[in-house]
Design a protein around this motif. Structure first.
Motif, PDB file in Angstrom:
ATOM      1  N   PRO A 279      11.604  -3.627  19.373  1.00 17.52           N
ATOM      2  CA  PRO A 279      12.139  -4.958  19.078  1.00 17.52           C
ATOM      3  C   PRO A 279      11.810  -5.379  17.642  1.00 17.52           C
ATOM      4  N   TYR A 280      12.767  -5.998  16.979  1.00 19.98           N
ATOM      5  CA  TYR A 280      12.576  -6.494  15.611  1.00 19.98           C
ATOM      6  C   TYR A 280      12.067  -5.394  14.668  1.00 19.98           C
ATOM      7  N   ARG A 281      12.654  -4.209  14.775  1.00 14.15           N
ATOM      8  CA  ARG A 281      12.162  -3.069  14.000  1.00 14.15           C
ATOM      9  C   ARG A 281      12.146  -3.368  12.489  1.00 14.15           C
ATOM     10  N   VAL A 282      13.237  -3.921  11.963  1.00 15.04           N
ATOM     11  CA  VAL A 282      13.318  -4.191  10.512  1.00 15.04           C
ATOM     12  C   VAL A 282      12.257  -5.198  10.106  1.00 15.04           C
ATOM     13  N   GLN A 283      12.119  -6.248  10.900  1.00 14.07           N
ATOM     14  CA  GLN A 283      11.099  -7.263  10.623  1.00 14.07           C
ATOM     15  C   GLN A 283       9.699  -6.652  10.630  1.00 14.07           C
ATOM     16  N   GLU A 284       9.464  -5.789  11.608  1.00 17.49           N
ATOM     17  CA  GLU A 284       8.163  -5.126  11.712  1.00 17.49           C
ATOM     18  C   GLU A 284       7.898  -4.256  10.477  1.00 17.49           C
ATOM     19  N   LEU A 285       8.890  -3.487  10.085  1.00 20.80           N
ATOM     20  CA  LEU A 285       8.736  -2.609   8.923  1.00 20.80           C
ATOM     21  C   LEU A 285       8.502  -3.403   7.646  1.00 20.80           C
ATOM     22  N   LEU A 286       9.247  -4.491   7.469  1.00 21.10           N
ATOM     23  CA  LEU A 286       9.077  -5.316   6.266  1.00 21.10           C
ATOM     24  C   LEU A 286       7.677  -5.904   6.211  1.00 21.10           C
ATOM     25  N   GLY A 287       7.155  -6.313   7.374  1.00 20.87           N
ATOM     26  CA  GLY A 287       5.800  -6.867   7.414  1.00 20.87           C
ATOM     27  C   GLY A 287       4.754  -5.843   7.014  1.00 20.87           C
ATOM     28  N   VAL A 288       4.888  -4.620   7.546  1.00 20.44           N
ATOM     29  CA  VAL A 288       3.937  -3.556   7.206  1.00 20.44           C
ATOM     30  C   VAL A 288       4.062  -3.165   5.737  1.00 20.44           C
ATOM     31  N   VAL A 289       5.293  -3.087   5.244  1.00 20.39           N
ATOM     32  CA  VAL A 289       5.506  -2.764   3.825  1.00 20.39           C
ATOM     33  C   VAL A 289       4.872  -3.831   2.933  1.00 20.39           C
ATOM     34  N   ALA A 290       4.953  -5.089   3.347  1.00 21.63           N
ATOM     35  CA  ALA A 290       4.334  -6.174   2.573  1.00 21.63           C
ATOM     36  C   ALA A 290       2.834  -5.926   2.403  1.00 21.63           C
ATOM     37  N   PHE A 291       2.191  -5.464   3.495  1.00 21.84           N
ATOM     38  CA  PHE A 291       0.756  -5.141   3.401  1.00 21.84           C
ATOM     39  C   PHE A 291       0.518  -4.042   2.376  1.00 21.84           C
ATOM     40  N   TRP A 292       1.361  -2.985   2.440  1.00 20.18           N
ATOM     41  CA  TRP A 292       1.153  -1.850   1.535  1.00 20.18           C
ATOM     42  C   TRP A 292       1.598  -2.144   0.098  1.00 20.18           C
ATOM     43  N   ILE A 293       2.040  -3.354  -0.136  1.00 20.65           N
ATOM     44  CA  ILE A 293       2.295  -3.796  -1.512  1.00 20.65           C
ATOM     45  C   ILE A 293       1.112  -4.609  -2.030  1.00 20.65           C
ATOM     46  N   TRP A 294       0.720  -5.646  -1.244  1.00 17.52           N
ATOM     47  CA  TRP A 294      -0.318  -6.534  -1.759  1.00 17.52           C
ATOM     48  C   TRP A 294      -1.708  -5.903  -1.741  1.00 17.52           C
ATOM     49  N   TYR A 295      -2.037  -5.101  -0.710  1.00 16.84           N
ATOM     50  CA  TYR A 295      -3.397  -4.550  -0.635  1.00 16.84           C
ATOM     51  C   TYR A 295      -3.669  -3.536  -1.747  1.00 16.84           C
ATOM     52  N   PRO A 296      -2.813  -2.524  -1.964  1.00 22.89           N
ATOM     53  CA  PRO A 296      -3.049  -1.612  -3.097  1.00 22.89           C
ATOM     54  C   PRO A 296      -3.019  -2.332  -4.439  1.00 22.89           C
ATOM     55  N   LEU A 297      -2.156  -3.352  -4.567  1.00 26.66           N
ATOM     56  CA  LEU A 297      -2.098  -4.115  -5.815  1.00 26.66           C
ATOM     57  C   LEU A 297      -3.412  -4.839  -6.069  1.00 26.66           C
ATOM     58  N   LEU A 298      -3.989  -5.410  -5.005  1.00 25.00           N
ATOM     59  CA  LEU A 298      -5.276  -6.097  -5.137  1.00 25.00           C
ATOM     60  C   LEU A 298      -6.373  -5.104  -5.502  1.00 25.00           C
ATOM     61  N   VAL A 299      -6.381  -3.947  -4.844  1.00 26.76           N
ATOM     62  CA  VAL A 299      -7.387  -2.924  -5.135  1.00 26.76           C
ATOM     63  C   VAL A 299      -7.267  -2.443  -6.581  1.00 26.76           C
ATOM     64  N   SER A 300      -6.036  -2.356  -7.082  1.00 25.91           N
ATOM     65  CA  SER A 300      -5.815  -1.873  -8.455  1.00 25.91           C
ATOM     66  C   SER A 300      -6.367  -2.834  -9.501  1.00 25.91           C
ATOM     67  N   CYS A 301      -6.645  -4.072  -9.102  1.00 26.16           N
ATOM     68  CA  CYS A 301      -7.196  -5.054 -10.044  1.00 26.16           C
ATOM     69  C   CYS A 301      -8.675  -4.822 -10.328  1.00 26.16           C
ATOM     70  N   LEU A 302      -9.321  -3.976  -9.536  1.00 30.37           N
ATOM     71  CA  LEU A 302     -10.719  -3.632  -9.790  1.00 30.37           C
ATOM     72  C   LEU A 302     -10.804  -2.736 -11.024  1.00 30.37           C
ATOM     73  N   PRO A 303     -11.903  -2.780 -11.764  1.00 32.71           N
ATOM     74  CA  PRO A 303     -11.962  -2.147 -13.090  1.00 32.71           C
ATOM     75  C   PRO A 303     -11.968  -0.629 -13.121  1.00 32.71           C
ATOM     76  N   ASN A 304     -12.415   0.033 -12.033  1.00 36.94           N
ATOM     77  CA  ASN A 304     -12.484   1.495 -12.070  1.00 36.94           C
ATOM     78  C   ASN A 304     -12.341   2.054 -10.656  1.00 36.94           C
ATOM     79  N   TRP A 305     -12.167   3.383 -10.587  1.00 38.85           N
ATOM     80  CA  TRP A 305     -11.930   4.023  -9.296  1.00 38.85           C
ATOM     81  C   TRP A 305     -13.150   3.965  -8.383  1.00 38.85           C
TER      82      TRP A 305
END
Length: 447
Positions: A279-305
């Motif tokens: 149910p709501y497959r597209v909505q579900e996928l968009l929600g998960v994709v949103a996580f995989w955009i903001w979380y890696p972006l936030l992690v990338s703001c840290l100064p080093n690996w």
């Protein structure tokens, strides 16, 4: 007057237990749900598991009183000739009725509001710590706060899947996708699919997905027989590699739990990209994709690996507490190898669950799972009501001579490790050979 009803026996009912020919009985009336299975909000697995049986207790547990009015359209004209209810079932249904009259299923309190506020605060502080501080310690603490955020979002996802935590269905759905898919990266559709199967078949080694963690963990030596997972539709092969991992599972349990979230990420994508009816497959996928955009972006703001890895590990490790909590409630409880039945609902739910004793001010930490027995018996009951109904459940267990398993958080951990250790030592028994690989033979070579 002669009875003009048409009757079938329980044995005859059992023959209608397949897709396309799926009958169930509720209070002695027989219903054909062969077509409804595709639309069933709880998914197809609960209906398939209990097909060909009387499912009155499970229906009472999962459906509000308003659901009864929709049953007639599935009635196929037959009645169960040998229908009966045990004294335990009668008392259980009476208890559900009393809780309904008291309005306990509708009184949700302000738990969701407080939890949402705590999530917003944790998110803001974590982001602020990364963007506005250069301290390594602050960055570490921000990762920990992110883990706490995921724990609290998990409780919202859990609750909203069982009952409506918001004022409308639309808002309830919004809360699910926001806290589950967007903030935590876990598909609420996957959770409902998995969790409903767990509730129906609690602690069945073949049917309960929450006990099927091979090759990493097994809770019983019965897994050594390479059982079939009817949930994942595959054989759980106990090979030499699995034996190696299981032989040390009481040592690896907590480290694996620190990374268990990776499995939830993977399972979410596997379901959403599968051919299953989601149910709501597209909505579900968009929600998960949103996580995989903001979380890696936030992690990338840290100064080093180094700090990025530290932040991710901190967030995963802290949220690992929740994964441990999920295991404590069932790993050390009664297990069985068989499909679930509809006529021993109360017995299976109480015997397969463990409560965690804690003061009321710690309820936020356990998210309702500390009353696991009550939650399994009354899955629609809001979290804030579980402590209130606990004495009634204890009395009912005592009346019928059934166990009411409860332990402290420390003791529950000890029981879980003891269960894992027992199975681990049994797995080391080389008199029960399995095909060995080079890893196993290298580690276990003596002399």
């Amino acid at each position: 007057m002669a009875d003009s009803r048409k009757y079938i026996t329980s044995e005859e009912l059992k023959n209608h237990n397949k897709p396309g020919d799926l009958w169930i009985s509720i209070q002695g009336k027989v219903y054909d749900v062969s077509d409804w299975i595709k639309e069933h909000p709880g998914g197809d697995f609960p209906l398939l598991n209990l097909a060909g049986q009387d499912v009155t207790d499970a229906f009472v547990a999962y459906h509000p009183a308003t659901a009864w009015q929709y049953l007639d359209k599935f009635f196929n004209g037959f009645y169960l000739k040998d229908y009966s209810a045990s004294e335990v079932s009668k008392d259980y249904r009476r208890l559900v009725s009393e809780f309904t009259k008291l309005g306990l299923f509708e009184k949700k309190g302000h738990v969701c509001f407080y939890t949402m506020c705590s999530i917003a605060m944790l998110f803001a502080v974590s982001v602020y710590g990364i963007l506005c501080s250069e301290s390594v310690l602050v960055h570490l603490m921000s990762g920990g706060l992110m883990g706490f955020l995921w724990i609290q979002s998990g409780w919202i996802g859990h609750d909203s899947g069982h009952y409506q935590v918001m004022s409308t269905r639309g808002l309830n759905r919004f809360a699910q996708v926001l806290t589950g898919n967007c903030l935590a990266g876990i598909s609420i559709a996957w959770w409902k699919w998995n969790h409903n199967a767990h509730h129906i078949a609690v602690n069945s080694l073949e049917y309960d997905p929450d006990l099927q963690h091979m090759p990493f963990f097994v809770v019983s030596s019965k897994f050594f027989n390479s059982l079939t997972s009817y949930f994942y539709d595959r054989k759980m092969t106990f090979d030499s590699f699995t034996r190696f991992l299981v032989s040390n599972q009481h040592w690896t349990f907590y480290p694996v739990m620190c990374l268990a979230r990776i499995n939830l990420f993977a399972q979410s994508f596997i379901l959403l990209l599968s051919k299953k009816n989601v149910p709501y497959r597209v909505q579900e996928l968009l929600g998960v994709v949103a996580f995989w955009i903001w979380y890696p972006l936030l992690v990338s703001c840290l100064p080093n690996w180094g700090e990025r890895i530290m932040f991710v590990l901190a967030s995963f490790t802290v949220t690992g507490i929740q994964h441990v909590q999920f295991c404590l409630n069932h790993f050390s409880s009664d297990i069985y190898v068989a499909p679930p039945k509809g006529n021993d609902w109360f017995e299976k739910q109480t015997g397969g669950s463990l409560d965690i004793s804690c003061p009321s001010w710690m309820d936020w930490f356990h998210g309702g799972l500390q009353f696991q027995i009550e939650h399994h018996l009354f899955p629609r009951l809001p979290r804030c009501q579980l402590r209130k109904v606990s004495p009634f459940v204890k009395d009912l267990c005592k009346k019928h001579g059934l166990p009411y398993n409860c332990a402290s958080f420390y003791m529950a951990n000890a029981l879980t490790i003891s269960t894992l250790r027992t199975a681990a030592l049994q797995a080391r028994d080389l008199t029960k050979p399995v095909p060995k690989n080079l890893v196993w033979e290298a580690v276990n070579t003596h002399g």
